[in-house]
Design an enzyme around this catalytic site. Structure first.
Site, PDB file in Angstrom:
ATOM      1  CG  ASP A 184      -1.702  -1.330   1.659  1.00  0.00           C
ATOM      2  OD1 ASP A 184      -2.699  -1.532   0.416  1.00  0.00           O
ATOM      3  OD2 ASP A 184      -1.471  -2.144   2.437  1.00  0.00           O
ATOM      4  CG  ASP A 208      -3.377  -4.129  -1.754  1.00  0.00           C
ATOM      5  OD1 ASP A 208      -4.189  -4.795  -2.717  1.00  0.00           O
ATOM      6  OD2 ASP A 208      -3.283  -4.410  -0.371  1.00  0.00           O
ATOM      7  CG  ASP A 209      -6.188  -1.439  -0.560  1.00  0.00           C
ATOM      8  OD1 ASP A 209      -6.961  -1.581  -1.392  1.00  0.00           O
ATOM      9  OD2 ASP A 209      -5.832  -2.342   0.214  1.00  0.00           O
ATOM     10  CG  ASP A 212      -4.739  -2.145   4.247  1.00  0.00           C
ATOM     11  OD1 ASP A 212      -5.865  -2.248   5.007  1.00  0.00           O
ATOM     12  OD2 ASP A 212      -4.153  -3.253   3.761  1.00  0.00           O
ATOM     13  CE  LYS A 248      -8.044  -3.371   1.692  1.00  0.00           C
ATOM     14  NZ  LYS A 248      -7.013  -4.144   1.859  1.00  0.00           N
TER      15      LYS A 248
END
Length: 383
Positions: A184, A208-209, A212, A248
């Site tokens: 992330d 990914d994000d 997070d 997230k």
């Protein structure tokens, strides 16, 4: 909560590092040390470490284990006006094979397990994580760049509270060993500790994000932060596993119920969701945020029993603006107001002003018309 530091070297430095230095030197401006680790090892409460410009390639990660105090924090930062890059390409843990794990002590170009530090104006690249902080309290991390690392750009975990992450730029981070599952831009995860604040971050093009909060059991405040372009397989990983959310805000089996707060934040053109509870049923508070053009739902807060409150948020040009549970409080948002919220309904969809150079003090550049409702409707973020 810790206050924003002045430039690390604005005060008279007590320890100086330079690429032309010598670790047997006294560490003065005229006779600097050669490595950042040597300076960190010498530092005591109240010291100011100033790193002269240049690229510092490390064979072992820089480990911070000595704490400052509330009245005498330790400062580490670039010498004023100079660019410092710390390159972790030679760290073996960054090249862990697929399916392998990175031992905790080897995580990070900088690995910190200490409190009361003020770290600023460093660029951390090509490491097994950029900045990794475990069991860290009362720190300020200001104007860092964490890019192109082999795991998350910046990760805070464990028993860590009252930390401020200010004006972070974190981008291009990926994890070949996990095919995109976990790298992330910024992760505050797998731990607890109250008083953590993220302000003025830009988190983009991570595998990914953007942000997070997986299994972090205490509330985090996020404000004036932007996440975009996350979750795309720019590295051609096989069996790609990147999630691709902008923010997230939970996760775990079960996900802890945590009242994270997000305000004046923007998530755009992420592969999946703009902002999501990710299973967190806590009293999340999202106020005056904007999502735009994400691949999935703009605002996804539909976990059963959700206690989230969504107030004054804006979703623009998305297939699904919102998904909420019956218990989610949703008021004054664009989807509550009705009408069409597409590219024509805002003054600009051009992110260039927001993605350009930061201001001289490190704060976000001004983007006064980006995703602002053309009609002046008081919803969404203002940057």
């Amino acid at each position: 909560m810790a206050t924003v530091p002045a430039e690390a070297a604005a005060a008279t430095p007590t320890i100086v590092v330079a690429v032309t230095g010598d670790d047997s030197a006294p560490g003065t401006l005229s006779r600097p040390l050669r490595t950042i680790q040597a300076a960190v090892d010498r530092a005591k409460p109240g010291d100011v470490i100033a790193v002269r410009g240049g690229t510092y390639a490390v064979d072992d990660n820089i480990t911070i284990s000595t704490s400052g105090t509330a009245s005498q924090p330790i400062s580490l930062g670039a010498y004023p006006g100079e660019r410092v890059v710390v390159d972790g390409e030679r760290l073996p843990a960054g090249h862990t094979p697929v399916g392998g794990s990175i031992p905790r002590a080897e995580r990070g170009v900088i690995h910190q397990e200490a409190s009361h530090w003020r770290v600023s104006d460093l660029e951390l690249v090509n490491g097994p994580y950029g900045y990794y902080c475990d069991n860290c309290n009362d720190n300020v991390f200001a104007r860092l760049v964490t890019r192109d690392n082999y795991e998350s750009g910046f990760q805070l975990q464990g028993a860590s509270g009252r930390n401020l992450v200010l004006d972070l730029d974190s981008h291009g981070n990926r994890d070949p060993r996990k095919n995109g599952e976990s790298a992330d831009g910024l992760a505050i995860k797998e731990g607890s500790g109250t008083g953590n604040v993220v302000r003025g971050a830009r988190l983009w093009n991570n595998v990914d994000d953007g942000f997070d909060a997986w299994k972090f059991a205490s509330p985090v405040l996020i404000e004036n932060t932007v996440a975009y372009g996350n979750g795309f397989n720019r590295w051609n990983f096989p069996d790609f596993a990147g999630d691709g959310n902008g923010f997230k805000l939970g996760g775990g089996t079960p996900a802890p119920a945590v009242a994270h707060a997000v305000r004046d934040a923007i998530a755009f053109r992420n592969a999946a969701k703009g902002m999501t509870d990710n299973g967190n049923p806590g009293a999340l508070a999202l106020t005056r945020n904007t999502t735009y053009g994400n691949g999935g739902t703009g605002f996804d807060f539909d976990v059963p029993g959700s206690r989230a409150v969504l107030d004054g948020n804006l979703s623009v040009a998305e297939r699904t603006p919102v998904a909420v549970a019956g218990s989610t409080v949703s008021r004054g948002n664009s989807w509550n107001l009705g009408g069409t919220w597409d590219a024509a309904s805002v003054l600009s969809t051009d992110p260039a002003p927001l993605t350009g150079p930061r201001r001289s003090d490190g704060s976000l550049p001004s983007a006064p018309v980006f995703l602002v409702p053309r009609a002046g409707t008081p919803v969404g973020a203002r940057v």
